[in-house]
Design a protein around this motif. Structure first.
Motif, short mmCIF file in Angstrom:
data_model
loop_
_atom_site.label_atom_id
_atom_site.label_comp_id
_atom_site.label_asym_id
_atom_site.label_seq_id
_atom_site.Cartn_x
_atom_site.Cartn_y
_atom_site.Cartn_z
N LEU A 9 -83.84 -20.89 -22.23
CA LEU A 9 -83.26 -21.30 -20.86
C LEU A 9 -84.24 -21.78 -19.88
O LEU A 9 -83.86 -22.70 -18.84
CB LEU A 9 -82.51 -20.26 -20.18
N GLY A 10 -85.60 -21.39 -19.91
CA GLY A 10 -86.64 -21.63 -19.16
C GLY A 10 -86.59 -20.55 -18.05
O GLY A 10 -85.56 -20.06 -17.62
N GLU A 11 -87.93 -20.38 -17.33
CA GLU A 11 -87.95 -19.46 -16.00
C GLU A 11 -86.88 -19.85 -14.90
O GLU A 11 -86.49 -18.85 -14.42
CB GLU A 11 -89.27 -19.68 -15.49
N LYS A 12 -86.71 -20.87 -14.53
CA LYS A 12 -86.05 -21.26 -13.50
C LYS A 12 -84.50 -20.76 -13.69
O LYS A 12 -83.83 -20.46 -12.56
CB LYS A 12 -86.16 -22.63 -13.01
N SER A 13 -83.84 -21.03 -14.84
CA SER A 13 -82.61 -20.77 -15.22
C SER A 13 -82.45 -19.29 -15.30
O SER A 13 -81.51 -18.61 -14.61
CB SER A 13 -82.19 -21.51 -16.34
N MET A 14 -83.80 -18.71 -15.82
CA MET A 14 -83.54 -17.03 -15.74
C MET A 14 -83.47 -16.50 -14.61
O MET A 14 -82.85 -15.56 -14.42
CB MET A 14 -84.66 -16.69 -16.73
N ILE A 228 -73.20 -19.02 -18.27
CA ILE A 228 -74.75 -19.31 -18.45
C ILE A 228 -74.87 -20.80 -18.34
O ILE A 228 -75.98 -21.23 -17.91
CB ILE A 228 -75.07 -18.73 -20.04
N GLU A 229 -74.24 -21.66 -19.09
CA GLU A 229 -74.36 -23.17 -19.10
C GLU A 229 -74.27 -23.75 -17.51
O GLU A 229 -74.80 -24.83 -17.36
CB GLU A 229 -73.49 -23.85 -20.04
N ASN A 234 -76.78 -26.62 -12.97
CA ASN A 234 -76.64 -26.80 -11.68
C ASN A 234 -78.07 -25.96 -11.07
O ASN A 234 -77.98 -25.79 -9.99
CB ASN A 234 -75.49 -25.77 -11.05
N ARG A 235 -78.99 -25.80 -11.82
CA ARG A 235 -80.22 -25.14 -11.23
C ARG A 235 -81.04 -26.24 -10.60
O ARG A 235 -80.64 -27.45 -10.83
CB ARG A 235 -81.19 -24.68 -12.29
#
Length: 236
Positions: A9-14, A228-229, A234-235
């Motif tokens: 997911l990456g740090e930003k999404s998490m 989650i998606e 939309n991050r």
């Protein structure tokens, strides 16, 4: 603990996922697996709402149902399990059914669980047509919150036919049809589109509403995936 989630997911999404607040109505064969998927992925703030206790007939498909939890409120059994997965999760367990057909003043008098403006996502995994309809109508007119819904998971065998679609476009699902019919009878429509999980498999005939975990769990995981998606896409 969440290194594999972060890797994909990456740090930003998490970070965004961990900041979101989700309320889930119904934690049976669909909702319980949705809750666990969200918590295992990294969600922190989750409110679970269900008025039922664990019954022997739940054991074949519902995550919190075991021989040791029989008779317990489902929300308490599931909360215990989710906190064993992540002790730092903020799980609010509400042992109550969703109450539809209330005006806004009555909803506000009921407190936090009916103030959807405090949440980012509402997840509907309840069976009652009247309450499901009310929940959809209410949530879609609450600014800033998104709702994802489960349609009928019972009477089906094939998990590969589970998919998603917009409520008004779903065909072959009796629950979606009943919800649309009730909205027509009420002369009301959702304020915006509603993404739902449903199956394209024709429902089987059965004397009772038979259900299998192989389908209900996929419904629940798919509901969680929609949340989650949506966060990932939309991050900032």
């Amino acid at each position: 603990m969440f290194s594999r989630s972060i890797a994909l997911l990456g740090e930003k999404s998490m970070t965004l996922l961990q900041s979101k607040r989700v309320i889930l109505f119904g934690i049976g064969g669909v909702g319980s697996w949705c809750a666990e998927t969200l918590i295992r992925t990294g969600l922190i703030h989750l409110t679970i709402v269900d008025g039922d206790d664990v019954q022997p007939s739940n054991i074949n498909r519902q995550l919190p149902a075991t021989q040791t939890t029989l008779g317990m409120p489902k929300v308490e059994a599931l909360k215990k399990r989710l906190l064993e997965i992540n002790p730092e999760a903020k799980i609010e367990a509400v042992h109550a059914m969703y109450e539809g057909q209330m005006d806004d003043a009555q909803r506000m008098a009921k407190g936090t669980i009916y103030d959807f403006s405090k949440y980012d996502y509402v997840i509907d995994a309840i069976d009652s047509v009247a309450d499901k309809t009310d929940l959809i109508l209410y949530a879609t007119r609450t600014r800033g919150v998104k709702i994802f819904c489960s349609m009928g998971a019972a009477l089906r065998f094939d998990p590969t036919q589970v998919t998603t679609g917009e409520l008004m476009d779903i065909k072959g699902d009796a629950l979606a049809k009943a919800v649309r019919a009730r909205m027509k009878q009420m002369n009301r429509k959702p304020s915006r589109k509603v993404r739902c999980v449903y199956s394209t498999e024709q429902a089987q005939r059965c004397e009772t509403r038979g259900s299998l975990m192989q389908v209900t769990a996929v419904f629940g995981c798919t509901l969680a995936a929609l949340v989650i998606e949506d966060i990932r896409k939309n991050r900032p």
